[in-house]
Write an enzyme that holds these catalytic residues in place. Sequence first.
Site, PDB file in Angstrom:
ATOM      1  N   HIS A 209       0.852  -1.197   0.000  1.00  0.00           N
ATOM      2  CA  HIS A 209       0.000   0.000   0.000  1.00  0.00           C
ATOM      3  C   HIS A 209       0.889   1.249   0.000  1.00  0.00           C
ATOM      4  O   HIS A 209       0.894   2.045   0.935  1.00  0.00           O
ATOM      5  CB  HIS A 209      -0.915  -0.023   1.219  1.00  0.00           C
ATOM      6  N   GLU A 352      -1.962  -0.558  -5.908  1.00  0.00           N
ATOM      7  CA  GLU A 352      -1.927  -1.833  -5.193  1.00  0.00           C
ATOM      8  C   GLU A 352      -1.976  -2.980  -6.198  1.00  0.00           C
ATOM      9  O   GLU A 352      -2.936  -3.098  -6.953  1.00  0.00           O
ATOM     10  CB  GLU A 352      -3.118  -1.977  -4.257  1.00  0.00           C
TER      11      GLU A 352
END
Length: 391
Positions: A209, A352
């Site tokens: 992330h 992501e």
Amino acid sequence: MRLLSKTLLSVLSGTAWVLDGVQAGAPVPRGQDVKGADKDGKYWIYGEGIAASFIPYGASISNLLIKDKNGFVRDVVMGFDNASYYSIDKVHPHLGGVPGRYANRIKNSTFELDGQTYHVTPNENPTAANPQGVDTLHGGPDGWDWRNFTVVAHTNRSITFSIVDPDGKEGFPGEVVSYITYTMGNMTWDGKMVAIATTKKTPIMLSSHTYWNLDGFSNNETNLILNHTFYLPYSGQRVAVDNILIPTGEIVANPKGSVNDFWSAPKQIGKSWNDPEIHGNCGFNCTGYDTCFLVNRQKPYDWRAPDGYVASLWSDWSGIRLKTTQGHPTGSSSSKTKFPRTVPQYGCVVLEVEDWIDGINYPEWGRLGRQVIEPGGDPYVLQFRYKFTVG
């Protein structure tokens, strides 16, 4: 927090970052002794012309340093100056960490395996009837990126973290042992995430992330990413979501020329900002992207900024989530030492690498073979590579 520069992301095993225009082996600022953490609690690793720091909290990346075409070092990822700030930040934007045991959202905080229904801990979208929330985001209120990993190996080029996730933690079945390895090469950053089920069958989906701003907030004209160009070939579909970003079970098309068309040609992230379709595209009363694109062929995800930095990303997984941090209000805490001291809304972007989000609740998608592991079976493995070029 520090912010990204124009970066090239690639997710493949055995690949390497390349920064054109920078001499191989060019020096970058160095941390402390590679045998341990520096004074700010960070572990540094180095490649040719590239360096990065990581922290045990969430196995998070905290700095990624490269040289631009003028020889200036830029820190191209968001991160706090000191490792101790991560655990006390009340916003907790999953800053650079590894969300787990299951990244992204689980509808109704519920899933079924082999006829048994499991209820995991909710932590998003609270209501009067459900004060904790109606879904589970990034593994729950004590997901992996809220916890300290253990450093099990650290060399000049590589670091490996591990975590043992107990049976029943956040409601997930079975114990999981995971290893997260980051490696620097010849202008490359590689990541490999391995998870092993030791006692029971369980869902698993990991990711990185990381927050990027390819200008590194050094653009005198704007500190936003809306003028950065994103190109995602073969991403003609996406996972449809409702107004709180929960997958509906539909896989929908991204028509050519639409807001979500990044496949037909490179496009600036902010180009569609005046299109009515962009409003609500990332949920209720939300303008921007929080979208899981499905890539039907392995290709670089290529994103260019005006000064010539390019970031390309390769992966052995077929989902890529683009999030334009529309939920980050001006005034979010930033680096304690570096200007600017705030991260504005749309000041960075998250990419992501992952599988089809909430695939455990939609077996008709055929993703359970990639999202469920069991003792004695194959481990979960995600690999990525970031590669940098400068024009």
